[in-house]
Enzyme design. Structure first.
Site, PDB file in Angstrom:
ATOM      1  N   ASP A 260      20.748  -2.808 -10.653  1.00  0.00           N
ATOM      2  CA  ASP A 260      20.161  -2.048  -9.624  1.00  0.00           C
ATOM      3  C   ASP A 260      21.029  -1.211  -8.747  1.00  0.00           C
ATOM      4  O   ASP A 260      22.357  -1.589  -9.026  1.00  0.00           O
ATOM      5  CB  ASP A 260      19.110  -3.166  -8.694  1.00  0.00           C
ATOM      6  CG  ASP A 260      18.317  -2.473  -7.810  1.00  0.00           C
ATOM      7  OD1 ASP A 260      17.252  -3.276  -7.612  1.00  0.00           O
ATOM      8  OD2 ASP A 260      18.119  -1.310  -7.894  1.00  0.00           O
TER       9      ASP A 260
HETATM   10  C1  GLC Z   1      16.165   0.528  -5.522  1.00  0.00           C
HETATM   11  C2  GLC Z   1      15.218  -0.586  -6.225  1.00  0.00           C
HETATM   12  C3  GLC Z   1      14.795  -0.502  -7.666  1.00  0.00           C
HETATM   13  C4  GLC Z   1      14.848   0.918  -7.848  1.00  0.00           C
HETATM   14  C5  GLC Z   1      16.357   1.396  -7.728  1.00  0.00           C
HETATM   15  C6  GLC Z   1      16.714   2.881  -8.387  1.00  0.00           C
HETATM   16  O1  GLC Z   1      17.102  -0.207  -4.746  1.00  0.00           O
HETATM   17  O2  GLC Z   1      15.572  -1.967  -5.602  1.00  0.00           O
HETATM   18  O3  GLC Z   1      13.737  -1.162  -7.656  1.00  0.00           O
HETATM   19  O4  GLC Z   1      14.229   1.308  -9.365  1.00  0.00           O
HETATM   20  O5  GLC Z   1      17.010   1.086  -6.624  1.00  0.00           O
HETATM   21  O6  GLC Z   1      15.885   3.694  -7.112  1.00  0.00           O
END
Ligand code: GLC
Length: 713
Positions: A260
């Site tokens: 993430d």
């Molecule tokens: C965010 C979220 C995740 C998302 C990623 C890309 O922090 O936690 O669910 O897919 O970053 O945007």
């Protein structure tokens, strides 16, 4: 050796370690902001082969331009473009928690298929969906993105989403790579506070939180995203037990793992890495293939590889997994296959997509209460629509609205006008802001509502009050909205309370005061039209809650799948499991949802008293439509293992069926139970079923069931 292997091995053979690590680097564009920082010098890094994929960039024009730069890099490896397409891309569907209340797996799969078609037409190859985190805690704002509290239903929904996104062939322009998130256990943060510590028994992992991830992997999801939280003291992004021993070796996952947002660097915050090099090494050794935005793989892995601290052979495996997905997406054949403006125009928000979105929105809504049968309303007289969300188009789209266009959405007021036309007089007043009282607005609303025959009061959370980094310790309606509700109630007129939110709310006060309550979640682009369809009976509500509404936030975390404990609640003894101030049960339980008809259930029977191991048994219920018109109902089957080698929940959902009965019609509805339905993680977590007595229960919700016993021999 086939052409794919030949081509990719040859390509890998030409890559320096820097080229290889470049493929493990995911950078963020600026068409959306979804994390703590953005990436810089995108074009420079693409041109020098330091970027394998981009997120938060779309449209045929922009992705084409960046792809062209990638094809000027030394090895000309095309880019993957990813984005948070969570509940639709241009046509926005109800938030996933809302859509899950349809219990309509075909519709859910179709919604993902439509999202894939629109995302792909917009230059995208990869969606950061489905989010399959089970949660028992409505304080956590990201319950909006999931499928509620039940792992069995959540698993089925996860499979439907993966199938919808990936179809049968990733190279198909209507397909995109799914990304199962957030692996793992992200839905159980302490206090329901986003990003907080997760501390969980292996039993809870295996019984409740792991199943939907595993189901999505089993459905062929190509990628997995790591969660921000720790597991047993090790951040998920650096957790080798989780990512390699469990996910790859035990579950057989063959795709690739992305972290993430900036999670590799955040291991320094967690305190398991002291330096950037430590963080990169921990994440890579754990099993991470691609680093979202932190760029620590880009900066640290080449040296770690050259020094032997990280095996270059392992880097090769990670790179190959990513190159294989690029091949399977057709990127080496035609990097611009998804960069055609004319095609995009045909696909975005076309009539078919909007029609299905409207149906999804209708089926997501849950009729919580309808005493005196006020709903469905008649299209006549003077109807006042009051509330801070009544004329909001943006809040229809909810959190994670991707490339949704709020100007194309129908607000509740838009839907009301379209449905009623000249058949009735429509009045409107906001009555308050979402979070702040405003006496002028309140006075205006009172004046408007005084001349109405019926009031539709639209209250709830705006789109920023749930989703990521949006936990709430108090999950009631904002004070200013309760003040507006009191003023409306004081007028003594028939009043429909419509609530919108990204989570279960604490509605105990409202439940005592209102006879008619309809929950609409954040219903998407077509939400206002669907709301009018339900309010006026063009579509009778069919939704059933996939996450219970608590009486009080103090009950959280809670689930219908609770265990009996050694001192189950007994009103006749002080020494039983209870609160002094609140009942144990939910205000509106898992599986609850009314419609514009009443049904009689019973009797519930078993085809035999005993079921042989490996055999089956049929549990049947007679259900009768007591109303004078045809009506649909989603009835549910729950099982209980009365005595086992470990404690078992009082009930677990193991089946559901939607049926439509004509006026007065009775029907026998049956469920076939096999040993698989009686299987659970045994003392060593190996799935087992054990001889003994069971209860099968059928009814309209988890709290309204008729039971019958049988034995497994
Ligand atoms: C965010 C979220 C995740 C998302 C990623 C890309 O922090 O936690 O669910 O897919 O970053 O945007």
């Amino acid at each position: 050796m086939n052409s794919k292997k030949t081509f990719l091995n040859s390509l890998l053979g030409r890559m320096s370690i820097e080229d290889k690590v470049g493929q493990l680097n995911l950078l963020a564009g600026d068409m959306d902001v979804t994390g703590v920082k953005n990436s810089n010098d995108l074009e420079g890094k693409i041109l020098t082969g330091q970027c394998g994929a981009l997120l938060n960039v779309y449209t045929p024009h922009t992705t084409r331009a960046l792809q062209e730069i990638a094809l000027q890099s030394p090895l000309q490896i095309p880019l993957i473009f990813g984005y948070d397409v969570i509940h639709g891309h241009r046509t926005i569907f109800p938030i996933p928690l809302g859509l899950s209340c349809s219990w309509n797996l075909e519709l859910i799969e179709e919604s993902a298929r439509i999202a894939a078609a629109e995302a792909s037409a917009d230059g995208l190859h990869w969606v950061y969906s489905p989010m399959v985190d089970v949660s028992w805690d409505a304080r956590w704002g990201r319950v909006a993105e999931g499928a509620g509290e039940d792992p069995w239903l959540g698993s089925k929904i996860a499979v439907s989403m993966v199938r919808g996104y990936q179809g049968n062939n990733l190279a198909d322009p209507g397909s995109v790579m799914a990304c199962v998130k957030h692996f793992a256990l992200y839905g159980a943060p302490l206090g329901g506070r986003d990003y907080h510590t997760v501390d969980m028994s292996r039993r809870a992992m295996e019984e409740t939180y792991f199943p939907p991830y595993r189901a999505a992997i089993g459905a062929g999801a190509r990628t997995v995203m790591t969660a921000f939280n720790e597991i047993d003291g090790v951040p998920a992004s650096g957790n080798r037990w989780l990512l390699t021993n469990l996910l790859r070796e035990e579950w057989g996952f063959t795709g690739w793992i992305v972290t993430d947002y900036a999670a590799v660097s955040e291991m320094k915050n967690h305190g398991t890495a002291g330096t950037d090099a430590d963080a990169a090494k921990q994440a890579f050794h754990a099993g991470v293939d691609m680093d979202m935005v932190s760029e620590l793989f880009l900066i640290e892995l080449p040296e770690l590889g050259k020094s032997g601290a990280v095996s270059e052979n392992l880097i090769d495996h990670a790179v190959m997994r990513i190159l294989e997905s690029k091949w399977d997406l057709g990127l080496f054949d035609d990097p611009f296959a998804r960069c055609h403006e004319e095609h995009a125009k045909q696909v975005f928000m076309n009539p078919r997509h909007r029609k299905i979105a409207r149906q999804a929105s209708r089926e997501s809504m849950v009729l919580l209460k309808n005493e005196n049968g006020l709903l469905p309303l008649k299209r006549r007289g003077v109807i006042a629509m009051i509330g801070p969300l009544a004329d909001s188009r943006r809040d229809m789209l909810g959190c994670w609205a991707a490339a949704g266009d709020e100007s194309m959405a129908a607000s509740p007021l838009d839907g009301l006008h379209e449905a009623v036309g000249d058949d009735a007089v429509i009045l409107h007043a906001r009555g308050s802001d979402v979070l702040i009282s405003n006496n002028n607005l309140l006075d205006e609303a009172i004046k408007v509502a005084e001349s109405a025959d019926v009031i539709i009061l639209v209250l709830g959370e705006n789109w920023q009050m749930n989703g990521e980094a949006a936990s709430r310790a108090n999950i009631r309606l904002p004070k200013c909205q309760r003040k507006l509700a009191k003023a409306m109630l004081k007028l003594g007129k028939p009043c429909v309370l419509v609530t919108m939110s990204g989570r279960p709310l604490e509605l105990s006060w409202e439940e005592r005061k209102f006879t008619t309550m309809l929950h609409a979640w954040a219903p998407g682009t077509e939400g206002g039209r669907a709301l009018a369809d339900v309010i006026f009976g063009a579509f009778a509500p069919i939704g059933k809650l996939t996450m219970g509404f608590p009486r009080c936030v103090g009950q959280l975390p809670m689930s219908y799948r609770e265990k009996n404990t050694g001192r189950p609640f007994d009103q006749n003894t002080a020494y039983s499991s209870k609160y002094l101030d609140v009942p144990n049960d939910a205000l509106f339980p898992f599986g609850h949802g009314l419609t514009y008809a009443t049904f009689a259930y019973g009797p519930v029977t078993a085809s035999a008293k005993e079921m042989s191991a490996g055999g089956s048994i049929t549990i049947s219920a007679v259900i009768t439509n007591l109303s004078d018109h045809s009506a649909s109902e989603t009835l549910q089957l729950y099982l209980r293992d009365l005595v086992a080698s470990v404690t078992r929940p009082l009930k677990e959902l193991r089946g559901f069926k939607r049926i439509t009965l004509e006026a007065g019609e009775s029907r026998v509805v049956s469920f076939r139970i096999t040993t698989a339905d009686l299987t659970f993680p045994g003392p060593d977590f190996t799935p087992i079923s054990e001889p003994g007595d069971f209860e099968a229960m059928i009814g309209p919700s988890s709290a309204n069931l008729i039971a019958v016993r049988f034995s497994l021999m």
